[in-house]
Design a protein around this motif. Structure first.
Motif, PDB file in Angstrom:
ATOM      1  N   PRO A 186       0.801  -1.230   0.000  1.00 33.01           N
ATOM      2  CA  PRO A 186       0.000   0.000   0.000  1.00 33.01           C
ATOM      3  C   PRO A 186       0.832   1.279   0.000  1.00 33.01           C
ATOM      4  N   THR A 187       1.957   1.277   0.725  1.00 34.75           N
ATOM      5  CA  THR A 187       2.794   2.485   0.747  1.00 34.75           C
ATOM      6  C   THR A 187       3.425   2.731  -0.614  1.00 34.75           C
ATOM      7  N   SER A 188       3.813   1.662  -1.291  1.00 32.30           N
ATOM      8  CA  SER A 188       4.392   1.800  -2.629  1.00 32.30           C
ATOM      9  C   SER A 188       3.365   2.347  -3.619  1.00 32.30           C
ATOM     10  N   GLN A 189       2.103   1.957  -3.448  1.00 30.08           N
ATOM     11  CA  GLN A 189       1.052   2.494  -4.314  1.00 30.08           C
ATOM     12  C   GLN A 189       0.931   4.001  -4.146  1.00 30.08           C
ATOM     13  N   SER A 190       1.031   4.484  -2.911  1.00 26.71           N
ATOM     14  CA  SER A 190       0.877   5.915  -2.645  1.00 26.71           C
ATOM     15  C   SER A 190       2.124   6.711  -3.004  1.00 26.71           C
ATOM     16  N   PHE A 191       3.272   6.051  -3.010  1.00 27.14           N
ATOM     17  CA  PHE A 191       4.534   6.757  -3.248  1.00 27.14           C
ATOM     18  C   PHE A 191       4.539   7.481  -4.578  1.00 27.14           C
ATOM     19  N   LEU A 192       4.082   6.803  -5.640  1.00 28.46           N
ATOM     20  CA  LEU A 192       4.087   7.421  -6.957  1.00 28.46           C
ATOM     21  C   LEU A 192       3.177   8.648  -6.999  1.00 28.46           C
ATOM     22  N   ASN A 193       2.067   8.612  -6.276  1.00 30.19           N
ATOM     23  CA  ASN A 193       1.171   9.770  -6.195  1.00 30.19           C
ATOM     24  C   ASN A 193       1.878  10.956  -5.558  1.00 30.19           C
ATOM     25  N   TYR A 194       2.540  10.727  -4.415  1.00 36.66           N
ATOM     26  CA  TYR A 194       3.261  11.805  -3.746  1.00 36.66           C
ATOM     27  C   TYR A 194       4.362  12.363  -4.649  1.00 36.66           C
ATOM     28  N   LEU A 195       5.013  11.475  -5.382  1.00 34.08           N
ATOM     29  CA  LEU A 195       6.080  11.914  -6.278  1.00 34.08           C
ATOM     30  C   LEU A 195       5.528  12.814  -7.379  1.00 34.08           C
ATOM     31  N   MET A 196       4.388  12.458  -7.930  1.00 31.95           N
ATOM     32  CA  MET A 196       3.753  13.280  -8.964  1.00 31.95           C
ATOM     33  C   MET A 196       3.350  14.638  -8.409  1.00 31.95           C
ATOM     34  N   LEU A 197       2.794  14.663  -7.193  1.00 28.78           N
ATOM     35  CA  LEU A 197       2.431  15.931  -6.566  1.00 28.78           C
ATOM     36  C   LEU A 197       3.655  16.813  -6.368  1.00 28.78           C
TER      37      LEU A 197
ATOM     38  N   GLU B 225      -2.297  28.161   0.511  1.00 26.22           N
ATOM     39  CA  GLU B 225      -2.922  28.018  -0.795  1.00 26.22           C
ATOM     40  C   GLU B 225      -2.773  26.581  -1.260  1.00 26.22           C
ATOM     41  N   ARG B 226      -3.526  26.231  -2.302  1.00 29.92           N
ATOM     42  CA  ARG B 226      -3.575  24.852  -2.768  1.00 29.92           C
ATOM     43  C   ARG B 226      -2.244  24.394  -3.352  1.00 29.92           C
ATOM     44  N   VAL B 227      -1.595  25.220  -4.166  1.00 34.62           N
ATOM     45  CA  VAL B 227      -0.353  24.815  -4.835  1.00 34.62           C
ATOM     46  C   VAL B 227       0.733  24.512  -3.811  1.00 34.62           C
ATOM     47  N   GLU B 228       0.883  25.394  -2.830  1.00 32.37           N
ATOM     48  CA  GLU B 228       1.895  25.171  -1.803  1.00 32.37           C
ATOM     49  C   GLU B 228       1.589  23.917  -0.992  1.00 32.37           C
TER      50      GLU B 228
ATOM     51  N   LEU C 256       3.051  18.651   0.630  1.00 33.30           N
ATOM     52  CA  LEU C 256       2.520  17.339   0.999  1.00 33.30           C
ATOM     53  C   LEU C 256       3.134  16.257   0.113  1.00 33.30           C
ATOM     54  N   GLY C 257       3.266  16.545  -1.180  1.00 31.06           N
ATOM     55  CA  GLY C 257       3.890  15.587  -2.083  1.00 31.06           C
ATOM     56  C   GLY C 257       5.347  15.336  -1.751  1.00 31.06           C
ATOM     57  N   THR C 258       6.081  16.396  -1.443  1.00 32.74           N
ATOM     58  CA  THR C 258       7.510  16.262  -1.142  1.00 32.74           C
ATOM     59  C   THR C 258       7.732  15.448   0.129  1.00 32.74           C
ATOM     60  N   PHE C 259       7.107  15.875   1.220  1.00 35.78           N
ATOM     61  CA  PHE C 259       7.297  15.164   2.492  1.00 35.78           C
ATOM     62  C   PHE C 259       6.637  13.783   2.454  1.00 35.78           C
ATOM     63  N   GLY C 260       5.508  13.673   1.744  1.00 38.01           N
ATOM     64  CA  GLY C 260       4.861  12.378   1.618  1.00 38.01           C
ATOM     65  C   GLY C 260       5.742  11.377   0.897  1.00 38.01           C
TER      66      GLY C 260
ATOM     67  N   LEU D 189      -0.207   2.262 -11.831  1.00 35.63           N
ATOM     68  CA  LEU D 189      -0.318   3.553 -12.505  1.00 35.63           C
ATOM     69  C   LEU D 189      -1.723   4.128 -12.387  1.00 35.63           C
ATOM     70  N   GLY D 190      -2.740   3.253 -12.538  1.00 31.11           N
ATOM     71  CA  GLY D 190      -4.114   3.715 -12.394  1.00 31.11           C
ATOM     72  C   GLY D 190      -4.393   4.247 -11.004  1.00 31.11           C
ATOM     73  N   PHE D 191      -3.888   3.550  -9.994  1.00 33.82           N
ATOM     74  CA  PHE D 191      -4.056   4.003  -8.615  1.00 33.82           C
ATOM     75  C   PHE D 191      -3.392   5.359  -8.412  1.00 33.82           C
ATOM     76  N   ALA D 192      -2.162   5.503  -8.912  1.00 27.41           N
ATOM     77  CA  ALA D 192      -1.418   6.755  -8.731  1.00 27.41           C
ATOM     78  C   ALA D 192      -2.106   7.923  -9.423  1.00 27.41           C
ATOM     79  N   LEU D 193      -2.607   7.706 -10.647  1.00 25.81           N
ATOM     80  CA  LEU D 193      -3.278   8.782 -11.380  1.00 25.81           C
ATOM     81  C   LEU D 193      -4.569   9.196 -10.683  1.00 25.81           C
ATOM     82  N   ALA D 194      -5.353   8.205 -10.233  1.00 29.10           N
ATOM     83  CA  ALA D 194      -6.596   8.520  -9.530  1.00 29.10           C
ATOM     84  C   ALA D 194      -6.316   9.279  -8.234  1.00 29.10           C
ATOM     85  N   MET D 195      -5.285   8.878  -7.517  1.00 29.77           N
ATOM     86  CA  MET D 195      -4.937   9.554  -6.272  1.00 29.77           C
ATOM     87  C   MET D 195      -4.412  10.965  -6.532  1.00 29.77           C
ATOM     88  N   PHE D 196      -3.667  11.137  -7.618  1.00 30.80           N
ATOM     89  CA  PHE D 196      -3.169  12.470  -7.965  1.00 30.80           C
ATOM     90  C   PHE D 196      -4.329  13.425  -8.241  1.00 30.80           C
ATOM     91  N   LEU D 197      -5.302  12.963  -9.014  1.00 30.70           N
ATOM     92  CA  LEU D 197      -6.480  13.789  -9.287  1.00 30.70           C
ATOM     93  C   LEU D 197      -7.288  14.026  -8.011  1.00 30.70           C
TER      94      LEU D 197
END
Length: 262
Positions: free
Chosen positions: A44-55, A124-127, A132-136, A166-174
């Motif tokens: 599960p952590t590996s699934q979330s890692f790619l999302n945080y990296l994209m953020l 703000e949202r961007v910050e 969150l993506g960096t520390f996550g 990839l599908g999990f990461a994209l859905a989580m990114f959105l």
């Protein structure tokens, strides 16, 4: 008429639509996790890692380009990242760990949502997304190296294993990109109420995609949640209007008193 306007204002409709959008995204992550679980993959952590990296890469690029100081101290984002990573770990694709872990994960999700609402309104949202993506990503990487390193080595990386990741990461990114917008418009309560419909969307997908039969009570539950969302969202708008009227009235009364004193 005031109640009708409160229920169907533009802000209310946007909140409802975005709420159902993130609900569908959560349903998508559930199906991706189920597919990975069906293949014997439990990371599960590996699934979330790619999302945080994209953020971190997408929103971090905007933060670096602007060259502006952070509006919130970095350690608040670090604490949020720790809570968020552990929420995804406990309540993501690990229901077999027991009801207590699921409850703990749900609690962490609630803490994460409320904290995000506070931070997105202070900054703000961007910050928020960039930090969150960096520390996550950092927290996830540390946790993967301790808990999931052997699991990743044992995975046979075929297309059937990569695509759900990839599908999990994209859905989580959105999902993560949309959540701050909802928090700013409608608040964390509206977000959590909207996520209640994710199970109902999963049922509809099973009906139309897999031709499975479900109990008719699911549709009643879906309707009840939908009505509750509309009432809550409209009620919040009405309360805000009442508060504005009350503040204006108090201001008028103070003005009258000041004139009399003068």
């Amino acid at each position: 008429m005031a109640r009708f306007d409160g229920l169907w204002s533009k802000k209310t409709l946007i909140g409802l639509v975005l709420g159902q959008f993130v609900s569908l995204l959560i349903t998508s992550t559930g199906f991706s996790s189920s597919e990975l679980s069906r293949r014997g993959i439990n990371a599960p952590t590996s699934q979330s890692f790619l999302n945080y990296l994209m953020l971190a890469f997408v929103y971090g690029a905007f933060v670096i380009y602007r060259k502006r100081r952070l509006q919130i101290d970095w350690y608040y984002y670090l604490m949020l990242a720790v809570v968020d990573v552990e929420a995804n770990f406990l309540a993501g694709s690990n229901p077999v760990k027991g009801d207590m872990l699921v409850i703990a994960g749900s609690t962490l999700y609630a803490v994460s949502n409320v904290s995000e609402e506070f931070l997105v309104k202070k900054a703000e949202r961007v910050e928020l997304m960039a930090m969150l993506g960096t520390f996550g990503a950092v927290v996830s990487a540390c946790q993967i190296s301790i808990l999931e390193r052997n699991e990743l080595k044992s995975i046979h990386w075929t297309a059937g294993a990569v695509l759900p990741f990839l599908g999990f990461a994209l859905a989580m990114f959105l999902f993560y990109s949309t959540v701050p917008v909802i928090l700013k418009i409608s608040g964390s309560t509206m977000l959590n109420l909207s996520l209640l419909t994710s199970d109902m969307w999963a049922v509809l997908i099973r009906i139309f995609a897999y031709h499975q039969k479900v109990d008719w009570m699911y549709f009643i539950a879906f309707g009840a949640v939908a009505v509750g969302l509309v009432i809550y969202s409209g009620g919040s708008k009405i309360d805000a209007n009442i508060a504005q009227v009350a503040e204006a009235k108090e201001g008028d009364e103070e003005s009258v008193v000041n004139n009399l004193v003068q």
